[in-house]
Design an enzyme around this catalytic site. Structure first.
Site, PDB file in Angstrom:
ATOM      1  N   GLU A  94       0.793  -1.223   0.000  1.00  0.00           N
ATOM      2  CA  GLU A  94       0.000   0.000   0.000  1.00  0.00           C
ATOM      3  C   GLU A  94       0.829   1.279   0.000  1.00  0.00           C
ATOM      4  OE1 GLU A  94      -3.171   0.419  -0.366  1.00  0.00           O
ATOM      5  OE2 GLU A  94      -3.780  -1.689  -0.309  1.00  0.00           O
ATOM      6  N   SER A 482     -54.856 -23.603  37.039  1.00  0.00           N
ATOM      7  CA  SER A 482     -54.499 -24.259  38.309  1.00  0.00           C
ATOM      8  C   SER A 482     -53.028 -24.123  38.662  1.00  0.00           C
ATOM      9  CB  SER A 482     -54.875 -25.744  38.242  1.00  0.00           C
ATOM     10  OG  SER A 482     -56.276 -25.898  38.163  1.00  0.00           O
TER      11      SER A 482
END
Length: 794
Positions: A94, A482
């Site tokens: 780069e 219940s």
């Protein structure tokens, strides 16, 4: 001076003045352009305050990653943890003079400018690492002179205030590497599923070559181009003097094993609950960009088991409701090509939809159907594996419209070209033996909590998160039926009742004078059982007896106890509370049962153990704040009675697990909701099954039939490798023999004797009174509740 000399001098002066004016104009123009281009550039301080957008990661209780929150998938890595080979590779390909130039490569810029003039286009190449970083951090990707000027000035400013190592560190953590990976750490996981510190030279060379064109050089898309790019980087490293020819040749000959990091998609409802909490507390920016480390309570093995158990259980409920027919239908022949509207028929990967495979029926006989899965796997479905579809629904949203054809063959059930849902019978597609399935419309949830800490170990908030993100484990309020009764009985124990206390299970009528209505609580079996003990009433879930008990102990007292046990949902202030008429969440009820398992101690259910920021500072840490919600003795008495529910009551299907367990079924009117909540000493789990829009699950789809099998499958396997634990008996507990018909000490004539458990001081100390005559029974009834009572609201 002669006239010709004067003219020459005049021309020189004019030329000098003109040149000076032109220079001034040019300089002014240049300064103006630079000023306009740079007036909105960031300050020096912003370079030092660099904070990239980082992934926040979610961890399970064992430290494994289970989820991530991000806008850009980036993990920060300091420069000292990045291998030298990687930094050298990046510099070589780069920006070879990176360590020498002041942020600009003059030679490179001149070359790019000349190329630009020849092509008549825009600036190409020549960007240094510093310029690329400036562009990535502060500028748009557009290619204009204005942007290039900004980029050059920013690069110079960055070089003034940052070291080369800082610039390189920022660059390697900021730049895009393809496939959603920002920064070198995410890239390493994306392509090699390893840590940055483990990178080899050829791997480093490959990664260094990606930023120029990540999609072009992706090994998953263009392996040949990726290899060529890697070799180019290695060549540049030789030119830069970073590696030798021999090292480069070895690296070029190495075969790279590309392998993406895979985070198995589990605990979606749990992770979403965590996300919502974090966003509410810290804001979206910190959650999605702050690189938080979020440690949670979820247990991966239990979570997988919870999701599997719930999905399988809901599919079984759905099958009992009836066959809704094929998913779709197409014309099928030997030259069949899957149409565009059915992409799931094209390959096995696409064929898997929400846990079931899509298949097309290719042939049907009286005994079986032949199918094709994903245009690849051929198989068959025998009659016995589709027999449940003999029950066919006329209206898919009404289970009462089912029509049963007991003699139906595969030819009655399926047609050639039908698109159906299947599963491999033995888990292997290649064996070619399948069973007919269908994605259930019914929903459900499962929540598992460690009662000793409150840690949520598993959470399944629905059949499938991609279908519905609504979390039924924590957000849905439904009537528990219940399953609420243990809270009634726990309240009675606190008032001095014992498991041996007798209660009347007999018809009773409650009148609402204002609404001119009557209420007659009935038992599930449509019959009554006379005088029974509290243990017997809870074991077999006797409704009439429980209503009478609530009338004796008082509704406000039960509401208060429920609040102490963590129930925050509003509760009705009437006797219908005895039958679970008030809607609660699964998390509330499971947490309440956890109190019985944990010696009467309540701990708030929690999902997050610890949250750290990027610097490792603790933002949040769970603090245990136990509260004694009831006495140890009463918690044990309740547990002891609920153990009977599993041993010989409505929850006896769970008995096969073979360890100390306690729990309770719950079913609401019309079979709209099915529950089972139960626990071992170290794990409390609740299951709810029902439709989101309240409607019946079908006849006989009770808690024992619809929810209990899911609970049993989960608990049986979740506790399989865990040592057997028993419920600790507090010191204040006393065992004594009683006559179950009288609740008192047995006599010589007693025929029903059992050992009962009591809180010390409440055990019976006298023989039963003389046998009651019918008038005594009438007086007992009238004294306890009366043959008719007033009910203000129900």
């Amino acid at each position: 001076m002669n006239i010709s000399g004067l003219k020459t001098w005049s021309r020189v002066r004019i030329l000098l003045v003109s040149s000076l004016i032109l220079v001034c104009i040019g300089s002014g123009t240049a300064i103006g352009i630079i000023w306009v281009a740079t007036r909105d550039l960031p300050t020096f301080d912003s370079f030092q305050d660099y904070q990239p957008s980082l992934v926040s990661r979610v961890y399970a209780d064992n430290g494994e990653i289970i989820g991530q929150f991000f806008i850009e998938r980036r993990l920060y890595t300091p420069i000292d943890q990045i291998p030298k080979a990687l930094t050298q590779a990046v510099i070589a390909v780069e920006d070879t003079r990176f360590l020498e130039h002041p942020g600009l490569d003059i030679v490179g810029i001149a070359r790019a400018a000349w190329t630009n003039l020849k092509r008549g286009g825009r600036f190409q190449g020549a960007s240094t690492i510093t310029q690329q970083l400036a562009r990535a951090l502060f500028l748009s990707p557009e290619r204009t002179y204005k942007r290039k000027i900004k980029e050059l000035i920013l690069a110079i400013k960055m070089e003034w205030v940052l070291t080369k190592d800082q610039i390189l560190e920022m660059y390697l953590n900021q730049i895009y590497f393809g496939h959603g990976a920002y920064g070198i750490a995410a890239a390493t996981l994306t392509y090699f599923d390893k840590s940055v510190t483990e990178l080899s030279l050829p791997e480093a060379a490959f990664l260094a070559g990606l930023p120029k064109a990540p999609n072009t050089y992706s090994p998953y898309r263009n392996p040949d181009l990726a290899k060529a790019r890697k070799e180019l980087v290695l060549g540049r490293m030789i030119e830069a003097g970073f590696i030798s020819e021999e090292e480069a040749q070895t690296a070029m000959g190495a075969t790279l094993n590309y392998h993406r990091q895979y985070i198995e998609p589990i605990a979606s409802y749990f992770i979403e609950e965590v996300r919502q909490h974090l966003v509410k507390r810290y804001g979206e920016s910190l959650v999605y960009k702050g690189g938080l480390q979020i440690y949670t309570t979820v247990n991966i093995a239990m979570q997988k088991l919870a999701e599997k158990s719930l999905q399988q259980g809901l599919r079984q409920v759905d099958k009992r409701q009836g066959w809704r027919g094929p998913v779709g239908h197409v014309e099928y022949n030997k030259d069949f090509v899957p149409p565009e509207e059915y992409p799931e028929l094209r390959n096995p990967q696409a064929a898997l939809v929400r846990g079931l495979y899509r298949a097309i029926v290719t042939k049907v006989t009286k005994q079986l159907a032949q199918i094709l899965v994903g245009n690849t796997y051929k198989g068959t479905i025998a009659l016995e594996d589709m027999k449940w579809a003999q029950r066919r629904l006329k209206n898919v949203k009404d289970v009462g419209t089912a029509v049963i054809r007991k003699e139906a063959t595969p030819r009655h059930i399926l047609k050639i070209g039908d698109i159906i849902e299947v599963l491999p019978k033995k888990g292997n597609l290649e064996l070619g033996i399948f069973v007919l399935e269908q994605t259930p419309l019914v929903e459900g949830s499962l929540l598992a909590v460690d009662p000793r800490t409150g840690a949520v170990q598993a959470m399944a908030g629905g059949y499938d998160f991609t279908r519905s993100q609504f979390n039924r484990a924590v957000a849905a309020r439904r009537q528990p039926g219940s399953a609420f009764k243990p809270l009634i009985y726990a309240t009675a124990l606190q008032q001095g009742f014992t498991p041996a206390t007798l209660i009347l299970d007999a018809p009773v009528v409650y009148k609402d004078e204002e609404l001119d209505r009557v209420w007659k609580p009935e038992n599930y079996e449509k019959r009554f059982y006379g005088t029974i003990s509290l243990r017997e009433a809870l074991r077999h879930s006797r409704n009439a007896a429980t209503v009478r008990l609530l009338e004796q102990i008082g509704v406000p007292e039960v509401v208060n106890v429920a609040s102490q046990l963590g129930i925050q949902s509003p509760l009705t202030q009437d006797l219908s509370l005895a039958l679970g008429s008030s809607s609660v969440t699964l998390q509330e009820l499971t947490s309440a049962y956890g109190v019985f398992a944990n010696h009467g101690m309540w701990l708030r259910p929690y999902q997050i153990t610890l949250v750290k920021n990027l610097k490792g500072e603790i933002l949040e840490q769970h603090l245990f704040e136990p509260r004694q919600a009831m006495t140890q003795e009463n918690a044990y008495l309740t547990t002891n009675m609920l153990m009977d529910v599993i041993q010989s009551g409505t929850g006896r299907r769970a008995k096969k697990i073979g360890r100390p367990l306690a729990g309770k079924t719950g079913t609401t009117n019309g079979y709209n909701d099915a529950w089972f909540v139960g626990y071992a000493p170290n794990l409390a789990t609740g299951v709810w099954v029902g439709f989101d829009s309240v409607r019946t699950l079908g006849k006989l789809e009770s808690g024992a039939h619809a929810a209990l099998p899911i609970w049993t499958q989960f608990m049986g396997q979740a506790l399989h490798n865990v040592p057997v634990m028993t419920f600790t008996i507090p010191e204040g507990i006393q065992f004594a023999q009683v006559d179950t018909k009288t609740g008192n000490l047995p006599t010589k004539t007693s025929r029903h004797i059992s050992t009962e458990v009591f809180r010390k001081g409440t055990e019976p100390e006298k023989a039963p009174p003389p046998k009651a005559n019918p008038m005594d029974f009438f007086e007992f009834d009238r004294m306890n509740s009366g043959s008719s009572s007033q009910l203000s609201s129900f």
